[in-house]
Design a protein around this motif. Sequence first.
Motif, PDB file in Angstrom:
ATOM      1  N   PHE A   1      -0.869  21.986  -9.506  1.00 21.84           N
ATOM      2  CA  PHE A   1      -2.120  22.613  -9.091  1.00 21.84           C
ATOM      3  C   PHE A   1      -2.728  21.810  -7.944  1.00 21.84           C
ATOM      4  CE2 PHE A   1      -3.097  24.507 -13.564  1.00 21.84           C
ATOM      5  CZ  PHE A   1      -2.085  25.440 -13.365  1.00 21.84           C
ATOM      6  N   GLU A   2      -2.939  22.462  -6.801  1.00 18.42           N
ATOM      7  CA  GLU A   2      -3.615  21.821  -5.679  1.00 18.42           C
ATOM      8  C   GLU A   2      -5.087  22.221  -5.699  1.00 18.42           C
ATOM      9  OE1 GLU A   2      -3.766  21.888  -0.802  1.00 18.42           O
ATOM     10  OE2 GLU A   2      -1.833  22.202  -1.799  1.00 18.42           O
ATOM     11  N   VAL A   3      -5.956  21.200  -5.700  1.00 15.83           N
ATOM     12  CA  VAL A   3      -7.396  21.439  -5.688  1.00 15.83           C
ATOM     13  C   VAL A   3      -7.967  20.969  -4.354  1.00 15.83           C
ATOM     14  CG1 VAL A   3      -7.676  21.321  -8.182  1.00 15.83           C
ATOM     15  CG2 VAL A   3      -7.790  19.229  -6.836  1.00 15.83           C
TER      16      VAL A   3
ATOM     17  N   ASP B   1     -10.936  19.404  -3.512  1.00 15.85           N
ATOM     18  CA  ASP B   1     -11.642  18.132  -3.376  1.00 15.85           C
ATOM     19  C   ASP B   1     -11.841  17.507  -4.752  1.00 15.85           C
ATOM     20  OD1 ASP B   1     -13.808  19.546  -4.552  1.00 15.85           O
ATOM     21  OD2 ASP B   1     -14.579  20.094  -2.582  1.00 15.85           O
ATOM     22  N   ALA B   2     -12.512  16.362  -4.772  1.00 17.84           N
ATOM     23  CA  ALA B   2     -12.707  15.620  -6.019  1.00 17.84           C
ATOM     24  C   ALA B   2     -13.566  16.402  -7.011  1.00 17.84           C
ATOM     25  CB  ALA B   2     -13.344  14.262  -5.726  1.00 17.84           C
ATOM     26  N   GLY B   3     -14.536  17.147  -6.511  1.00 20.08           N
ATOM     27  CA  GLY B   3     -15.393  17.929  -7.404  1.00 20.08           C
ATOM     28  C   GLY B   3     -14.614  19.022  -8.123  1.00 20.08           C
ATOM     29  N   ALA B   4     -13.786  19.738  -7.373  1.00 23.83           N
ATOM     30  CA  ALA B   4     -12.962  20.781  -7.993  1.00 23.83           C
ATOM     31  C   ALA B   4     -11.971  20.158  -8.972  1.00 23.83           C
ATOM     32  CB  ALA B   4     -12.233  21.563  -6.906  1.00 23.83           C
ATOM     33  N   LYS B   5     -11.433  19.003  -8.614  1.00 22.23           N
ATOM     34  CA  LYS B   5     -10.503  18.313  -9.507  1.00 22.23           C
ATOM     35  C   LYS B   5     -11.170  17.972 -10.826  1.00 22.23           C
ATOM     36  CE  LYS B   5      -7.646  14.142  -9.809  1.00 22.23           C
ATOM     37  NZ  LYS B   5      -7.110  12.959  -9.069  1.00 22.23           N
ATOM     38  N   ARG B   6     -12.406  17.470 -10.764  1.00 29.16           N
ATOM     39  CA  ARG B   6     -13.133  17.116 -11.985  1.00 29.16           C
ATOM     40  C   ARG B   6     -13.325  18.341 -12.876  1.00 29.16           C
ATOM     41  NH1 ARG B   6     -17.176  15.330  -9.626  1.00 29.16           N
ATOM     42  NH2 ARG B   6     -18.418  17.236  -9.695  1.00 29.16           N
ATOM     43  N   ASP B   7     -13.675  19.471 -12.284  1.00 25.78           N
ATOM     44  CA  ASP B   7     -13.915  20.684 -13.077  1.00 25.78           C
ATOM     45  C   ASP B   7     -12.618  21.208 -13.691  1.00 25.78           C
ATOM     46  OD1 ASP B   7     -16.576  20.520 -12.402  1.00 25.78           O
ATOM     47  OD2 ASP B   7     -16.430  21.968 -10.748  1.00 25.78           O
TER      48      ASP B   7
ATOM     49  N   MET C   1      -3.118  17.852  -7.778  1.00 23.70           N
ATOM     50  CA  MET C   1      -2.834  17.288  -6.460  1.00 23.70           C
ATOM     51  C   MET C   1      -3.958  17.613  -5.483  1.00 23.70           C
ATOM     52  SD  MET C   1       0.431  18.332  -4.048  1.00 23.70           S
ATOM     53  CE  MET C   1      -0.195  20.013  -3.776  1.00 23.70           C
ATOM     54  N   LEU C   2      -4.410  16.601  -4.766  1.00 22.88           N
ATOM     55  CA  LEU C   2      -5.339  16.801  -3.654  1.00 22.88           C
ATOM     56  C   LEU C   2      -4.536  17.087  -2.389  1.00 22.88           C
ATOM     57  CD1 LEU C   2      -7.791  13.879  -4.465  1.00 22.88           C
ATOM     58  CD2 LEU C   2      -8.335  16.334  -4.572  1.00 22.88           C
ATOM     59  N   PRO C   3      -5.156  17.693  -1.378  1.00 24.24           N
ATOM     60  CA  PRO C   3      -4.402  18.039  -0.159  1.00 24.24           C
ATOM     61  C   PRO C   3      -3.687  16.848   0.473  1.00 24.24           C
ATOM     62  CG  PRO C   3      -6.513  19.168  -0.149  1.00 24.24           C
ATOM     63  CD  PRO C   3      -6.530  18.251  -1.331  1.00 24.24           C
ATOM     64  N   GLU C   4      -4.308  15.676   0.459  1.00 23.00           N
ATOM     65  CA  GLU C   4      -3.688  14.513   1.086  1.00 23.00           C
ATOM     66  C   GLU C   4      -2.520  13.951   0.277  1.00 23.00           C
ATOM     67  OE1 GLU C   4      -7.580  13.083  -0.916  1.00 23.00           O
ATOM     68  OE2 GLU C   4      -6.842  14.837   0.190  1.00 23.00           O
ATOM     69  N   GLN C   5      -2.285  14.481  -0.929  1.00 20.12           N
ATOM     70  CA  GLN C   5      -1.192  13.997  -1.771  1.00 20.12           C
ATOM     71  C   GLN C   5       0.042  14.894  -1.703  1.00 20.12           C
ATOM     72  OE1 GLN C   5      -3.527  13.951  -5.443  1.00 20.12           O
ATOM     73  NE2 GLN C   5      -3.533  11.713  -5.429  1.00 20.12           N
ATOM     74  N   ARG C   6       0.043  15.876  -0.844  1.00 20.07           N
ATOM     75  CA  ARG C   6       1.149  16.832  -0.800  1.00 20.07           C
ATOM     76  C   ARG C   6       2.488  16.150  -0.557  1.00 20.07           C
ATOM     77  NH1 ARG C   6      -2.003  20.972   3.237  1.00 20.07           N
ATOM     78  NH2 ARG C   6      -3.377  21.966   1.677  1.00 20.07           N
ATOM     79  N   GLY C   7       2.530  15.248   0.396  1.00 22.63           N
ATOM     80  CA  GLY C   7       3.798  14.591   0.713  1.00 22.63           C
ATOM     81  C   GLY C   7       4.312  13.754  -0.445  1.00 22.63           C
ATOM     82  N   ASP C   8       3.422  13.018  -1.070  1.00 24.84           N
ATOM     83  CA  ASP C   8       3.840  12.175  -2.196  1.00 24.84           C
ATOM     84  C   ASP C   8       4.350  13.016  -3.356  1.00 24.84           C
ATOM     85  OD1 ASP C   8       3.132   9.923  -0.782  1.00 24.84           O
ATOM     86  OD2 ASP C   8       1.121   9.787  -1.679  1.00 24.84           O
ATOM     87  N   VAL C   9       3.647  14.110  -3.659  1.00 18.28           N
ATOM     88  CA  VAL C   9       4.061  14.959  -4.778  1.00 18.28           C
ATOM     89  C   VAL C   9       5.369  15.667  -4.456  1.00 18.28           C
ATOM     90  CG1 VAL C   9       3.433  16.985  -6.148  1.00 18.28           C
ATOM     91  CG2 VAL C   9       1.720  15.236  -5.645  1.00 18.28           C
TER      92      VAL C   9
ATOM     93  N   ALA D   1       9.111  23.218  -9.618  1.00 21.21           N
ATOM     94  CA  ALA D   1       7.794  23.868  -9.577  1.00 21.21           C
ATOM     95  C   ALA D   1       7.200  23.797  -8.171  1.00 21.21           C
ATOM     96  CB  ALA D   1       6.851  23.207 -10.576  1.00 21.21           C
ATOM     97  N   GLN D   2       6.587  24.885  -7.739  1.00 23.90           N
ATOM     98  CA  GLN D   2       5.968  24.945  -6.431  1.00 23.90           C
ATOM     99  C   GLN D   2       4.449  24.779  -6.540  1.00 23.90           C
ATOM    100  OE1 GLN D   2       7.738  25.111  -3.550  1.00 23.90           O
ATOM    101  NE2 GLN D   2       9.504  24.909  -4.953  1.00 23.90           N
ATOM    102  N   PRO D   3       3.834  24.066  -5.598  1.00 24.23           N
ATOM    103  CA  PRO D   3       2.376  23.886  -5.653  1.00 24.23           C
ATOM    104  C   PRO D   3       1.647  25.221  -5.573  1.00 24.23           C
ATOM    105  CG  PRO D   3       3.381  22.349  -4.097  1.00 24.23           C
ATOM    106  CD  PRO D   3       4.440  23.325  -4.490  1.00 24.23           C
ATOM    107  N   ARG D   4       0.531  25.289  -6.263  1.00 22.30           N
ATOM    108  CA  ARG D   4      -0.300  26.488  -6.261  1.00 22.30           C
ATOM    109  C   ARG D   4      -1.744  26.064  -6.091  1.00 22.30           C
ATOM    110  NH1 ARG D   4      -0.812  31.074 -11.062  1.00 22.30           N
ATOM    111  NH2 ARG D   4      -2.766  32.006 -10.322  1.00 22.30           N
ATOM    112  N   LYS D   5      -2.458  26.663  -5.145  1.00 20.77           N
ATOM    113  CA  LYS D   5      -3.858  26.342  -4.945  1.00 20.77           C
ATOM    114  C   LYS D   5      -4.689  26.944  -6.069  1.00 20.77           C
ATOM    115  CE  LYS D   5      -3.691  25.748   0.071  1.00 20.77           C
ATOM    116  NZ  LYS D   5      -4.262  26.135   1.382  1.00 20.77           N
ATOM    117  N   ILE D   6      -5.537  26.087  -6.636  1.00 23.72           N
ATOM    118  CA  ILE D   6      -6.300  26.451  -7.828  1.00 23.72           C
ATOM    119  C   ILE D   6      -7.777  26.174  -7.593  1.00 23.72           C
ATOM    120  CG2 ILE D   6      -6.768  25.724 -10.220  1.00 23.72           C
ATOM    121  CD1 ILE D   6      -4.407  27.477 -10.125  1.00 23.72           C
ATOM    122  N   VAL D   7      -8.625  27.028  -8.127  1.00 19.95           N
ATOM    123  CA  VAL D   7     -10.067  26.779  -8.130  1.00 19.95           C
ATOM    124  C   VAL D   7     -10.542  26.810  -9.582  1.00 19.95           C
ATOM    125  CG1 VAL D   7     -10.439  27.770  -5.834  1.00 19.95           C
ATOM    126  CG2 VAL D   7     -10.589  29.241  -7.871  1.00 19.95           C
TER     127      VAL D   7
END
Length: 544
Positions: free
Chosen positions: A256-258, A260-266, A379-387, A398-404
């Motif tokens: 799951f790609e979120v 920012d940090a706020g969306a990640k927390r939720d 995963m945060l956007p800046e972590q795409r390469g590492d993941v 598994a493929q990344p999916r943008k999540i809200v």
Amino acid sequence: MTNSQRSGAPATSRTQNTSARTTAAPAAAAPAAEFTDFALPAPIISYLADTGITAPFPIQTTTLPDTLAGRDVLGRGRTGSGKTLAFSLPTVTRLAQSSGRRKPSRPRGLVLCPTRELANQINAVMEPLAKLVGLKTTTIFGGVAQSRQVTALQGGVDIVIACPGRLEDLISQKLVFLDEVEITVLDEADHMADLGFLPGVKRIMDRTPAKGQRLLFSATLDNGVDQLVKRYMDAPTSHAVDSAESHVSTMTHHIFEVSDAGAKRDVIHALASGTSKRVLFTRTKHQAKKLAKQLTADGVPAVDLHGNLGQGARERNLAAFSSGAVNVLVATDIAARGIHVDEVSLVVHVDPPAEHKAYTHRSGRTARAGSGGDVVTIMLPEQRGDVRDLTRQAKINAQPRKIVPGDEAIARLVGEVAAYVKPAPVVEQPQQQRSSGGGGRGRSGGRGGRSGVSATGAPLTERPASSRGGSTGGSSRGGAPASRGAAGGRAGGSGRSTGRGAPVQYSTSTPGSGMASSPASSAPSGEGRGGPRRSSTQGRRRQG
């Protein structure tokens, strides 16, 4: 005595031992119908049936004929494949049939493992089996006072389940002797190598009789584990039912790609809010403690598990999670190996792990013993390469999916949402005056950290015997006498007696009952600031 001698075949010399002589068992060996197919004592077979264990797993099916025959065996399989029972059954059975007798401080069976949690879990499997045939077991690990361990040894035990550091401490004090060990088991050997324990393991193995049976169970043979095989095992029979990288068919991976940090927390809060058990992994101890507190304060009871906790707090938190008193465990990688809790439906990588082996072992807390489970990496956007690199190395498709927050994919994973649990109010403790003379730090071993933390701030996991550290004790900053902590040391140290360090508690009562209870929560306030007692021969504290 060689494997050939033990099995009745022509003798071969241990000096001819090479890894090339190992034989691989078929990866897809047909499982035995029941444990009655093996030469196990009748009370053990009845016990297994009574506890609902009737059909052996593949690693048990393939290894039991050789282990029960007394051969050296190398068993390789991923986490959750049933290795603990695979070596517990032959160890107990063969010692019960042996002519050896129980003697003070001289065990006949030895199991080495990397962490105290794993030692306790191995004992939980092995002790009931041992009692059925008149054998006694005990555990030996650091982080607690050695007095009870010494008492058990001097009273006589048949099987010792130990972490290398504390065992070497007791050996150096001449409180335990390994010259009558008949069976030695190395469990999670690759993890012991990762933690730097191999030198200590070799010193311990050198004290066991060369003629004894050796069993080594590991997910991989890297990081020097192959050296143990070549040096200590006689023509071992190798059984590899799967590899550390093999996938569990009942495990589903999600990325799951979120934004920012706020969306990640939720998203994290939502994933933690279900009614089934789930484990959330963070990279640091501070993050684990903080997240467990946040979730509890938000009405989702959670406990943490990390190296800063003393042994008593670790056991209480793990017991609360295992029993279902709480459904959320927030952990560092300390729980990624060897911790087995039934019915964990979801693992969440709150922070993507640093390398693919950690991903595999973290994920292995779910989908165990044939059950299903889901694994989510946030995963945060800046972590795409590492993941991307991580999943490629772990062979995850598994493929990344943008999540809200509120996304349907999250709702499907959460399932039924647990009821809100109101946190119990935190009781503020009055601040006390400093005693004359300043108080401050005690003198029980020099400057140090919290219980479960060495003087350098490293987590108090089991360490090689060369690791030493101190801890604070004596009186608190407020001048109040130090209290005894759960880890056997003294509380106080550099801590202030204010409510800031008190845990967030929560009520598990039903409405109107007037009763509330609170299992050990993150950073329990009663946890002692101190380490294990001094070794009488070292003069300084050991952390392992």
